[in-house]
Design a protein around this motif. Structure first.
Motif, PDB file in Angstrom:
ATOM      1  N   VAL A 109       0.846  -1.194   0.000  1.00 28.18           N
ATOM      2  CA  VAL A 109       0.000   0.000   0.000  1.00 28.18           C
ATOM      3  C   VAL A 109       0.883   1.246   0.000  1.00 28.18           C
ATOM      4  CG1 VAL A 109      -1.857  -1.184   1.234  1.00 28.18           C
ATOM      5  CG2 VAL A 109      -0.160   0.127   2.519  1.00 28.18           C
ATOM      6  N   MET A 110       0.296   2.357  -0.417  1.00 31.71           N
ATOM      7  CA  MET A 110       0.982   3.646  -0.407  1.00 31.71           C
ATOM      8  C   MET A 110       0.249   4.586   0.544  1.00 31.71           C
ATOM      9  SD  MET A 110       1.761   6.338  -3.526  1.00 31.71           S
ATOM     10  CE  MET A 110       0.128   7.118  -3.529  1.00 31.71           C
ATOM     11  N   ALA A 111       0.960   5.092   1.535  1.00 28.47           N
ATOM     12  CA  ALA A 111       0.353   5.988   2.510  1.00 28.47           C
ATOM     13  C   ALA A 111       0.406   7.426   2.020  1.00 28.47           C
ATOM     14  CB  ALA A 111       1.072   5.868   3.853  1.00 28.47           C
ATOM     15  N   VAL A 112      -0.684   8.150   2.255  1.00 32.74           N
ATOM     16  CA  VAL A 112      -0.758   9.589   1.981  1.00 32.74           C
ATOM     17  C   VAL A 112      -1.219  10.231   3.279  1.00 32.74           C
ATOM     18  CG1 VAL A 112      -1.779  11.388   0.555  1.00 32.74           C
ATOM     19  CG2 VAL A 112      -1.387   9.115  -0.424  1.00 32.74           C
ATOM     20  N   VAL A 113      -0.342  11.003   3.896  1.00 30.21           N
ATOM     21  CA  VAL A 113      -0.622  11.571   5.215  1.00 30.21           C
ATOM     22  C   VAL A 113      -1.022  13.036   5.062  1.00 30.21           C
ATOM     23  CG1 VAL A 113       0.281  12.022   7.523  1.00 30.21           C
ATOM     24  CG2 VAL A 113       1.065  10.007   6.253  1.00 30.21           C
ATOM     25  N   TYR A 114      -2.163  13.383   5.635  1.00 30.03           N
ATOM     26  CA  TYR A 114      -2.652  14.764   5.599  1.00 30.03           C
ATOM     27  C   TYR A 114      -2.387  15.414   6.952  1.00 30.03           C
ATOM     28  CZ  TYR A 114      -4.936  13.513   1.240  1.00 30.03           C
ATOM     29  OH  TYR A 114      -5.175  13.120  -0.056  1.00 30.03           O
ATOM     30  N   ALA A 115      -1.441  16.331   6.944  1.00 27.59           N
ATOM     31  CA  ALA A 115      -1.033  17.010   8.175  1.00 27.59           C
ATOM     32  C   ALA A 115      -1.109  18.512   7.954  1.00 27.59           C
ATOM     33  CB  ALA A 115       0.391  16.616   8.558  1.00 27.59           C
ATOM     34  N   GLY A 116      -1.730  19.218   8.891  1.00 22.62           N
ATOM     35  CA  GLY A 116      -1.974  20.642   8.670  1.00 22.62           C
ATOM     36  C   GLY A 116      -2.848  20.803   7.443  1.00 22.62           C
ATOM     37  N   ASN A 117      -2.463  21.714   6.553  1.00 23.27           N
ATOM     38  CA  ASN A 117      -3.212  21.915   5.311  1.00 23.27           C
ATOM     39  C   ASN A 117      -2.565  21.209   4.133  1.00 23.27           C
ATOM     40  OD1 ASN A 117      -5.213  23.547   6.461  1.00 23.27           O
ATOM     41  ND2 ASN A 117      -3.974  25.390   6.234  1.00 23.27           N
ATOM     42  N   ASP A 118      -1.560  20.355   4.403  1.00 26.36           N
ATOM     43  CA  ASP A 118      -0.754  19.795   3.328  1.00 26.36           C
ATOM     44  C   ASP A 118      -0.826  18.273   3.272  1.00 26.36           C
ATOM     45  OD1 ASP A 118       0.322  22.276   2.326  1.00 26.36           O
ATOM     46  OD2 ASP A 118       1.482  22.381   4.176  1.00 26.36           O
ATOM     47  N   VAL A 119      -0.198  17.733   2.218  1.00 30.02           N
ATOM     48  CA  VAL A 119      -0.204  16.297   1.968  1.00 30.02           C
ATOM     49  C   VAL A 119       1.242  15.817   1.875  1.00 30.02           C
ATOM     50  CG1 VAL A 119      -0.457  16.712  -0.532  1.00 30.02           C
ATOM     51  CG2 VAL A 119      -1.016  14.473   0.422  1.00 30.02           C
ATOM     52  N   TYR A 141       0.187  15.608  -7.022  1.00 34.39           N
ATOM     53  CA  TYR A 141       1.206  15.399  -6.001  1.00 34.39           C
ATOM     54  C   TYR A 141       2.521  16.085  -6.366  1.00 34.39           C
ATOM     55  CZ  TYR A 141      -1.966  11.928  -3.978  1.00 34.39           C
ATOM     56  OH  TYR A 141      -3.041  11.296  -3.396  1.00 34.39           O
ATOM     57  N   ASP A 142       2.828  16.174  -7.657  1.00 35.77           N
ATOM     58  CA  ASP A 142       4.022  16.920  -8.063  1.00 35.77           C
ATOM     59  C   ASP A 142       3.873  18.397  -7.739  1.00 35.77           C
ATOM     60  OD1 ASP A 142       5.476  14.779  -9.001  1.00 35.77           O
ATOM     61  OD2 ASP A 142       4.822  14.988 -11.080  1.00 35.77           O
ATOM     62  N   ASP A 143       2.633  18.875  -7.839  1.00 34.47           N
ATOM     63  CA  ASP A 143       2.380  20.293  -7.603  1.00 34.47           C
ATOM     64  C   ASP A 143       2.358  20.653  -6.128  1.00 34.47           C
ATOM     65  OD1 ASP A 143       1.532  23.027  -8.295  1.00 34.47           O
ATOM     66  OD2 ASP A 143      -0.423  22.407  -7.523  1.00 34.47           O
ATOM     67  N   CYS A 144       1.681  19.848  -5.311  1.00 33.38           N
ATOM     68  CA  CYS A 144       1.494  20.262  -3.916  1.00 33.38           C
ATOM     69  C   CYS A 144       1.923  19.222  -2.891  1.00 33.38           C
ATOM     70  CB  CYS A 144       0.032  20.658  -3.668  1.00 33.38           C
ATOM     71  SG  CYS A 144      -1.145  19.315  -3.870  1.00 33.38           S
ATOM     72  N   GLY A 145       2.440  18.078  -3.343  1.00 32.96           N
ATOM     73  CA  GLY A 145       2.871  17.056  -2.404  1.00 32.96           C
ATOM     74  C   GLY A 145       4.198  17.395  -1.748  1.00 32.96           C
ATOM     75  N   ASN A 146       4.342  16.952  -0.511  1.00 34.69           N
ATOM     76  CA  ASN A 146       5.608  17.056   0.211  1.00 34.69           C
ATOM     77  C   ASN A 146       6.175  15.649   0.348  1.00 34.69           C
ATOM     78  OD1 ASN A 146       5.582  20.030   1.303  1.00 34.69           O
ATOM     79  ND2 ASN A 146       3.531  19.232   1.650  1.00 34.69           N
ATOM     80  N   TRP A 147       7.400  15.449  -0.102  1.00 35.61           N
ATOM     81  CA  TRP A 147       7.975  14.111  -0.184  1.00 35.61           C
ATOM     82  C   TRP A 147       8.945  13.888   0.965  1.00 35.61           C
ATOM     83  CZ3 TRP A 147       5.792  11.057  -3.868  1.00 35.61           C
ATOM     84  CH2 TRP A 147       5.031  11.723  -4.845  1.00 35.61           C
ATOM     85  N   VAL A 148       8.709  12.835   1.730  1.00 35.98           N
ATOM     86  CA  VAL A 148       9.517  12.522   2.912  1.00 35.98           C
ATOM     87  C   VAL A 148      10.093  11.122   2.764  1.00 35.98           C
ATOM     88  CG1 VAL A 148       8.220  14.054   4.451  1.00 35.98           C
ATOM     89  CG2 VAL A 148       7.463  11.687   4.139  1.00 35.98           C
ATOM     90  N   GLU A 149      11.100  10.808   3.580  1.00 36.52           N
ATOM     91  CA  GLU A 149      11.708   9.484   3.510  1.00 36.52           C
ATOM     92  C   GLU A 149      10.743   8.405   3.986  1.00 36.52           C
ATOM     93  OE1 GLU A 149      14.560   8.480   2.124  1.00 36.52           O
ATOM     94  OE2 GLU A 149      14.639  10.558   1.432  1.00 36.52           O
ATOM     95  N   ARG A 150      10.090   8.643   5.103  1.00 37.10           N
ATOM     96  CA  ARG A 150       9.150   7.691   5.676  1.00 37.10           C
ATOM     97  C   ARG A 150       7.904   8.437   6.124  1.00 37.10           C
ATOM     98  NH1 ARG A 150      10.747   6.739  10.272  1.00 37.10           N
ATOM     99  NH2 ARG A 150       9.595   4.817  10.727  1.00 37.10           N
ATOM    100  N   SER A 151       6.753   7.807   5.958  1.00 43.12           N
ATOM    101  CA  SER A 151       5.505   8.456   6.371  1.00 43.12           C
ATOM    102  C   SER A 151       5.547   8.833   7.845  1.00 43.12           C
ATOM    103  CB  SER A 151       4.312   7.540   6.094  1.00 43.12           C
ATOM    104  OG  SER A 151       4.143   7.332   4.714  1.00 43.12           O
TER     105      SER A 151
END
Length: 277
Positions: A109-119, A141-151
């Protein structure tokens, strides 16, 4: 069916976005845009009621400066768009969010975490969205996603976790995810056939609509809900008139009073013209 005809006066229409207001290309057609503008100019309330977070809605909301309210994150967040005031907010505790992410380990599965006003998404998933059947969101997601190492890294940012989505590769992974979440005090909703939305306990679009109507001073009986999938069903059951898109799931259609054209043929415009205006 709550109504057999459309002579009742409705004052507010809450419409889901993906698969409803947005067509298959994730755009709002000219006819639907014009019809929404006409309704707003006539003093009606038209509200986007979506699983998206505010940053994912920004470009669409900019097209409707007269729109006063938005329901985000499947009811976890209700906003006054003009003042920026939060009218309703429910969050996952950091401990519970950590448990949710841990429960998904070992599943494809792929996790998408919504924190604050962002993804937030894991960097290793970038360029691999098609594996999880959500390639249609690549540009978003390219436009407004924030990419992290681990969810789990998102938990250290100190932002309020409002929802966690999981896109699943197979139905077996989806069912496995449901089983893993069964012992946790959360609400689960199916945003699409392979998308499991994990929200704070008791959160759904129906309660979001109820709160929205209360703030707007409009009886729920004078509201219309339009949707297409499992996470819309609570809203369809709550509204005075419930409308399913032709492309809706069988469950959403069963919860609706009426059905309109699909999202590629201006079903939302049809609903506004027929029942709101």
């Amino acid at each position: 069916m709550k109504h057999s005809e459309n002579r009742r006066k409705f004052r507010l229409l809450a419409a889901d976005m993906d698969g409803t207001v947005l067509n298959g290309e994730k755009r709002i057609s000219p006819r639907t845009k014009q019809t929404i503008e006409t309704a707003l100019a006539a003093g009606k309330e038209v509200v986007f009621a979506t699983g998206r977070c505010p940053s994912e809605m920004r470009a669409y909301l900019a097209a409707f400066p007269a729109m006063r309210y938005a329901m985000c994150l499947s009811g976890a967040l209700v906003l006054n768009l003009r003042s920026g005031e939060i009218l309703k907010e429910t969050v996952l505790s950091p401990v519970l969010a950590e448990q949710v992410l841990a429960a998904a380990e070992g599943l494809d599965v792929m996790a998408v975490v919504y924190a604050g006003n962002d993804v937030y998404l894991e960097r290793r998933r970038r360029g691999n969205l098609a594996h999880f059947w959500c390639g249609c969101y690549a540009a978003l997601y390219d436009d407004c996603g924030n990419w992290v190492e681990r969810s789990a890294d998102v938990l250290s940012l100190g932002e309020r976790i409002r929802k966690i989505n999981f896109f699943c590769h197979t139905e077996e992974d989806y069912r496995g995810l449901e089983q893993q979440m069964a012992h946790l005090p959360v609400s689960l909703a199916q945003g699409s056939y392979n998308n499991c939305e994990v929200s704070p306990l008791g959160v759904d679009k129906g309660k979001g609509l109820e709160r929205l109507c209360r703030v707007a001073g409009i009886p729920v009986a004078e509201s219309i809900a339009v949707g297409d999938s499992g996470n819309d069903i609570a809203m369809l059951c709550m509204a005075g008139l419930s409308v399913a898109m032709e492309n809706a799931t069988p469950e959403a259609k069963a919860a609706a009073d009426v059905t309109v054209s699909d999202c590629d043929h201006d079903g939302v415009a049809e609903a506004i013209e027929t029942y709101l205006l």
